[in-house]
Design a protein around this motif. Structure first.
Motif, PDB file in Angstrom:
ATOM      1  N   THR A   1      -2.698   2.368  -4.357  1.00 51.67           N
ATOM      2  CA  THR A   1      -2.428   3.678  -3.750  1.00 51.67           C
ATOM      3  C   THR A   1      -3.666   4.177  -3.012  1.00 51.67           C
ATOM      4  N   VAL A   2      -3.402   5.053  -2.049  1.00 50.15           N
ATOM      5  CA  VAL A   2      -4.486   5.766  -1.379  1.00 50.15           C
ATOM      6  C   VAL A   2      -4.065   7.222  -1.236  1.00 50.15           C
ATOM      7  N   THR A   3      -5.033   8.108  -1.182  1.00 47.96           N
ATOM      8  CA  THR A   3      -4.686   9.530  -1.039  1.00 47.96           C
ATOM      9  C   THR A   3      -4.511   9.869   0.447  1.00 47.96           C
TER      10      THR A   3
ATOM     11  N   VAL B   1       0.870  -1.187   0.000  1.00 50.55           N
ATOM     12  CA  VAL B   1       0.000   0.000   0.000  1.00 50.55           C
ATOM     13  C   VAL B   1       0.902   1.231   0.000  1.00 50.55           C
ATOM     14  N   GLN B   2       0.699   2.112  -0.965  1.00 49.49           N
ATOM     15  CA  GLN B   2       1.512   3.325  -1.053  1.00 49.49           C
ATOM     16  C   GLN B   2       0.628   4.562  -1.149  1.00 49.49           C
ATOM     17  N   ALA B   3       1.246   5.724  -0.935  1.00 47.10           N
ATOM     18  CA  ALA B   3       0.510   6.986  -1.016  1.00 47.10           C
ATOM     19  C   ALA B   3       0.440   7.436  -2.476  1.00 47.10           C
ATOM     20  N   GLU B   4      -0.687   8.011  -2.828  1.00 46.29           N
ATOM     21  CA  GLU B   4      -0.849   8.553  -4.188  1.00 46.29           C
ATOM     22  C   GLU B   4       0.327   9.489  -4.546  1.00 46.29           C
TER      23      GLU B   4
ATOM     24  N   THR C   1       3.654  13.262   0.756  1.00 43.74           N
ATOM     25  CA  THR C   1       2.545  12.628   1.464  1.00 43.74           C
ATOM     26  C   THR C   1       2.689  12.881   2.961  1.00 43.74           C
ATOM     27  N   VAL C   2       1.550  12.944   3.626  1.00 46.56           N
ATOM     28  CA  VAL C   2       1.532  13.130   5.073  1.00 46.56           C
ATOM     29  C   VAL C   2       2.089  11.886   5.784  1.00 46.56           C
ATOM     30  N   ALA C   3       2.024  10.750   5.108  1.00 50.21           N
ATOM     31  CA  ALA C   3       2.569   9.501   5.664  1.00 50.21           C
ATOM     32  C   ALA C   3       4.073   9.504   5.417  1.00 50.21           C
TER      33      ALA C   3
ATOM     34  N   VAL D   1       3.788   0.927  -6.876  1.00 51.04           N
ATOM     35  CA  VAL D   1       2.476   0.735  -7.517  1.00 51.04           C
ATOM     36  C   VAL D   1       2.577   1.045  -9.013  1.00 51.04           C
ATOM     37  N   ARG D   2       3.294   2.120  -9.338  1.00 53.31           N
ATOM     38  CA  ARG D   2       3.438   2.459 -10.768  1.00 53.31           C
ATOM     39  C   ARG D   2       4.137   1.334 -11.520  1.00 53.31           C
ATOM     40  N   ALA D   3       5.208   0.800 -10.930  1.00 55.70           N
ATOM     41  CA  ALA D   3       5.946  -0.292 -11.586  1.00 55.70           C
ATOM     42  C   ALA D   3       5.080  -1.538 -11.696  1.00 55.70           C
TER      43      ALA D   3
END
Ligand code: PLP
Ligand code: ZN
Length: 403
Positions: free
Chosen positions: A329-331, A273-276, A300-302, A282-284
């Motif tokens: 991804t998540v925002t 799980v990654q940040a937008e 990202t805030v994370a 995720v892109r790869a």
């Protein structure tokens, strides 16, 4: 010589070249991370569910598959695995929600994150090898954990972090007596700084995957799941992925378990799980690539997910593929919203990184990728208490009454 008897040798994760585990090693001549190898047949003779009953409630209970140095320990590991019934019921999945949803709460570790696991093993080994000063670039939590374990070991530490790292991470490092270097940049810039200074300054480099034993500590998350599910593994693991050490470590643990005859070829499906705003893996993954491109303008805030060019990219992608997992991804807004749900439904105040896995599980359940009957584990990798700035902003804008 500083011999670690359990570790037979170190092996390159890319080209399989072997290295002596008795001396200080960092990466392979090909530039890729080294992994510790054990005599697993010997380990399996004494490491059993039964034998674990009487062992210390720290990750050092898995002694046979860890470097057997005198440990620098602060009581890390054996974190709670919480059955998240109310949160599970709120996740749309078939008729009745997710009944077997669990949160592994790594916020309960010393220094409030799973980074303690990697640092107990790394610092123990560095001390045994006679390191004079420890240095690492960090997105935040790894720095705090390194500073704590270095303090406990009596070794000076240099922590290099982005200037906008959450203030709790800066304060804890200072309180632990570490030297803090703040740079205007990202963890990748901090990594360059450590690489450029380490030889001249005589630093022992504890950077993610440029040091072999952080993975060893992190892999115990996989062993703990097996023990807490009484000799079974879950179907799906959602893991907030920055440098990917936790994901790589758990997959390594599962391979070791198979070799010890504990499990077969089946694996939990690993979800990165990654940040937008920073999603190189995720892109790869979406582009069916075996390595990741540097992700430009990462934000990202994370903070723990703000890793634009992870050194372990190929390993992470290989492990997602081999376990039939996926990457999503998540925002930032979704993370903070999901964090409030996790807190209000389950009593767990999570780091935004951990909260990201909640929203990822919602997305995967909605598409049918996660099935209602499956056992699903969300990793809350850190405590929300260390993200005062982010939570204050989020709660204020949600009208949550932050003072
Ligand atoms: C709270 C938190 N979650 C997740 C991560 C990412 O960890 P990994 O390197 O294992 O992908 C970090 C790294 O800093 C973190 O601090
Ligand atoms: Zn190599």
């Amino acid at each position: 010589m500083a011999k670690t008897l359990n570790v037979v040798e170190l092996e390159c994760s890319a080209c399989a070249k072997k290295y002596d585990s008795a001396t200080e090693q960092h990466v392979c001549t090909c530039g890729k991370p080294l992994l510790a190898r054990y005599d697993l047949r010997r380990a399996a003779a004494t490491l059993t569910l039964d034998s674990l009953k009487n062992r210390p409630r720290t990750l050092w209970r898995y002694a046979e598959v860890l470097p057997n140095d005198p440990s620098v320990s602060l009581g890390e590991g054996m974190t709670a695995l919480v059955h998240a019934e109310r949160l599970g019921a709120s996740i749309r999945c078939g008729q009745g929600g997710l009944q077997r949803l669990y949160v592994k709460d790594e916020g309960l570790n010393p220094t409030g994150s799973f980074k303690a696991r990697g640092m107990t093993t790394a610092v123990s080994r560095a001390k045994q090898l006679g390191a004079k000063a420890l240095a690492a670039p960090t997105a935040g939590n790894a720095g705090g954990a390194l500073a704590a374990y270095a303090a406990a070991a009596g070794i000076p530490a240099v922590i290099v972090m982005p200037a906008d790292t959450p203030s709790a991470n800066v304060m804890e490092c200072q309180a632990f007596g570490a030297k803090v270097v703040k740079l205007n940049g990202l963890i990748s810039d901090c990594g360059k700084y450590v690489a450029e200074h380490k030889d001249r300054e005589g630093w022992y480099d504890v950077s993610t995957l440029k040091e072999t034993y952080r993975v060893e500590g992190k892999k115990t998350m996989g062993y703990e799941l097996w023990e807490q599910f009484v000799g079974k593994l879950p179907d799906v693991i959602l893991y907030p992925t920055g440098g990917g050490v936790g994901l790589i470590g758990m997959c390594k643990a599962f391979d070791e378990m198979e070799e010890m005859g504990w499990i077969g070829a089946e694996r939990p499906r690993m979800v990165a799980v990654q940040a937008e705003g920073c999603a190189p893996i995720v892109r790869a993954w979406e582009a069916h690539q075996t390595s990741a491109q540097f992700f430009p303008n990462a934000t990202t805030v994370a903070s723990g997910l703000r890793v634009p060019g992870p050194l372990g990219d190929q390993l992470i992608l290989r492990m997602i593929r081999q376990t039939k997992g996926t990457a999503v991804t998540v925002t930032d807004e979704e993370m903070l919203q999901a964090g409030r749900e996790l807190a209000s439904l389950e009593g767990i105040f999570a780091a935004p990184e951990g909260a990201a896995t909640v929203i990822a599980s919602r997305k995967l359940a909605a598409t049918g990728w996660i099935k209602p009957e499956e056992t699903v584990v969300l990793f809350n990798t850190g405590t929300g208490y260390k993200y005062a700035e982010a939570w204050q902003r989020a709660l204020q804008s949600a009208g949550g009454g932050a003072a």
